[in-house]
Scaffold this active site. Structure first.
Site, short mmCIF file in Angstrom:
data_model
loop_
_atom_site.label_atom_id
_atom_site.label_comp_id
_atom_site.label_asym_id
_atom_site.label_seq_id
_atom_site.Cartn_x
_atom_site.Cartn_y
_atom_site.Cartn_z
N PRO A 1 0.81 -1.22 0.00
CA PRO A 1 0.00 0.00 0.00
C PRO A 1 0.84 1.27 0.00
CG PRO A 1 0.14 -0.90 2.21
CD PRO A 1 0.85 -1.88 1.31
N GLY A 2 0.41 2.25 -0.75
CA GLY A 2 1.07 3.55 -0.74
C GLY A 2 0.08 4.62 -0.30
N ARG A 3 -0.80 4.97 -1.24
CA ARG A 3 -1.75 6.06 -1.04
C ARG A 3 -2.53 5.96 0.28
NH1 ARG A 3 -4.20 8.62 -5.44
NH2 ARG A 3 -3.74 6.76 -6.65
N TYR B 1 -4.40 14.09 -13.72
CA TYR B 1 -5.47 13.07 -13.69
C TYR B 1 -6.85 13.67 -13.51
CZ TYR B 1 -1.34 10.52 -11.91
OH TYR B 1 -0.09 10.01 -11.71
N CYS C 1 2.92 29.03 -16.20
CA CYS C 1 2.35 29.54 -17.44
C CYS C 1 1.72 28.43 -18.26
CB CYS C 1 3.44 30.25 -18.24
SG CYS C 1 4.19 31.53 -17.25
N1 LLP Z 1 2.65 -1.61 -6.06
C1 LLP Z 1 2.87 -1.33 -7.35
C2 LLP Z 1 3.52 -2.32 -8.20
C3 LLP Z 1 2.45 -0.09 -7.88
O1 LLP Z 1 2.65 0.18 -9.16
C4 LLP Z 1 1.82 0.86 -7.03
C5 LLP Z 1 1.38 2.17 -7.53
C6 LLP Z 1 1.63 0.52 -5.67
C7 LLP Z 1 2.05 -0.73 -5.22
C8 LLP Z 1 0.98 1.44 -4.68
O2 LLP Z 1 -0.35 1.68 -5.01
P1 LLP Z 1 -1.29 2.54 -4.05
O3 LLP Z 1 -1.53 1.74 -2.80
O4 LLP Z 1 -0.60 3.82 -3.75
O5 LLP Z 1 -2.52 2.75 -4.84
N2 LLP Z 1 0.46 8.92 -9.27
C9 LLP Z 1 -0.86 8.31 -9.23
C10 LLP Z 1 -0.84 6.92 -8.64
C11 LLP Z 1 0.11 5.99 -9.36
C12 LLP Z 1 0.19 4.61 -8.73
C13 LLP Z 1 1.31 3.84 -9.32
N3 LLP Z 1 1.53 2.55 -8.75
C14 LLP Z 1 -1.81 9.24 -8.47
O6 LLP Z 1 -1.38 10.32 -8.05
O7 LLP Z 1 -3.00 8.96 -8.34
#
Ligand code: LLP
Length: 416
Positions: free
Chosen positions: A275-277, A317, A344
């Protein structure tokens, strides 16, 4: 509970006023709440219950050393996609044996470094990558732990740019052919096949696509086991979304994970997640100051000092991020404001059509800016990237200084 609350008509992060932080450190300014990050990480751990598993924070979402350090101390593993992220995790006190290495384009030198450090697993995305990894591991005389990223061909029902589990995406190996890749890997001298992974997309607000994906993967796990390839873990990637607006459902992380764990109940398979977000998004804000108000009859523009170079999600996005006044007032100009930045470009906005009473000089906070925000910032228009602050209760620490202008051309020369 949110870490960002109004106290005496002012927006606070934990027990620190954002006005005070903006005055001390300038704007635009990223501010994170330590306890919010910890709480979200704990929600994942709770979801695992007693099931064997590893929560690997996706470093790409927020790679500040202090954020990584706080998660490392909580026992987190890390999902990385480059040597840069690998070195950050180590610099932040992370444990190499809890790192999974994702990404479609791993270079030999990156593999070498990860093998030297002894990472948990390489999430391999193609046959050619597997061959390269076997060669690099042979050179070092070690065995590389490998999982294959399977593209399960499920629709994550999210924005097309962040949907990754469909056959048409560049990610992973086709679920119809990956068995042959496993068989080949099992014969290789310097590969140790340990897992299977997938990542179907980001900002998912329903559990169903994850459940569909895990079922597809488990069918494959059984087919592999029937031919003597027994895996130790299944990695379901990241992707659980967060509530950005009132219209979004707030996914309950603990319940999502429990649902996945239920699919694994009778099996001896550890669950890895990336998890990231969902760990950091709602733990951060971008504070910005209104420079000017401008009206063209049809549109009301609040021109702020933060722009698309600081936070690109709305421009890239069409992401909707909530904007709150740091000190709400009723004696300003009440209108539906477009919050636009100094860059700009017409796409340079952080939010449109937001009702608020404003005066120039006011501070606003773009909410949910803890994920994919600072990390995607650039120096476009020769603007230094903002400072980052980590707050814990009443204490605020500068965890990244504002970039100075001379930093921006430090690597350049006059070419004479
Ligand atoms: N694992 C892999 C292989 C990934 O490609 C990603 C995110 C994650 C984990 C983490 O995913 P999350 O839990 O954060 O959804 N910049 C975009 C989001 C790009 C996500 C890319 N991959 C945004 O601002 O919405």
């Amino acid at each position: 509970m949110s870490a960002f609350t109004y106290q005496q008509d002012q927006l606070y992060v934990e027990n620190v006023s954002l006005t005070e932080l903006a005055e001390t450190h300038g704007t635009p300014l990223y501010v994170y709440s330590k306890s919010a990050i910890e709480q979200q990480f704990d929600a994942y751990q709770q979801g695992l219950g007693g099931h064997d598993g590893l929560i690997c924070f996706a470093v790409k979402a927020n790679s500040n050393l202090a954020v990584l350090n706080c998660l490392a101390k909580r026992g987190a593993g890390f999902d990385i996609v480059s040597q840069g992220e690998l070195e950050r995790v180590i610099a932040a006190g992370g444990d190499a044996s809890k790192i999974v290495f994702s990404g479609v384009a791993k270079q030999a030198k990156e593999m070498e470094r990860a093998l030297e450090l002894g990472i948990h697993c390489f999430n391999v995305e193609s046959d050619e990558e597997l061959d390269r990894l076997n060669d690099v591991a042979a050179k070092l005389n070690v065995k590389a732990p490998v999982s294959f990223r399977v593209n399960p061909d499920v629709d994550a029902q999210t924005h097309p740019y962040i949907s990754t589990g469909l056959r048409e995406n560049k990610f992973g190996i086709d679920i119809r052919t990956v068995k042959a890749t496993y068989q080949r890997a099992a014969q290789m001298s310097h590969i140790n096949v340990v897992g299977m992974d997938c990542h179907i997309g980001s900002q998912l607000l329903e559990a169903q696509p994850f459940e569909d994906a895990i079922d597809r993967l488990l069918t494959l796990v059984d087919e592999l086991s029937a031919i003597g390839i027994n895996l130790k873990h299944i990695d379901m990637g990241g992707g659980i979304g967060v509530k950005y607006s009132e219209d979004d459902i707030e996914p309950n992380v603990t319940q999502y994970i429990q649902k996945l764990v239920n699919h694994l109940k009778s099996r001896n398979l550890a669950l890895v997640l990336e998890p990231g977000r969902s760990i950091v998004a709602n733990a951060g804000v971008l504070v910005s100051r209104v420079e000017y108000l401008k009206d063209n009859g049809e549109h009301h523009f609040a021109i702020i000092d933060g722009g698309m170079n600081d936070l690109i999600r709305p421009a890239l996005y069409q992401a909707w991020m909530e904007i709150k006044p740091v000190q709400p007032r009723s004696d300003g100009k009440e209108a539906y404001w477009d919050f636009v930045g100094p860059i700009c470009e017409t796409g340079d906005f952080l939010g449109k059509n937001r009702k608020m009473s404003l005066k120039s000089g006011d501070l606003i906070a773009v909410m949910s800016a803890g994920a994919y925000s600072f990390v995607m910032a650039s120096n476009y228009n020769t603007r230094g990237r903002p400072a980052e602050i980590l707050v814990s209760d009443r204490e605020a620490k500068v965890v990244r200084q504002r970039e100075q202008l001379s930093d921006l051309w430090a690597l350049e020369s006059l070419g004479e």
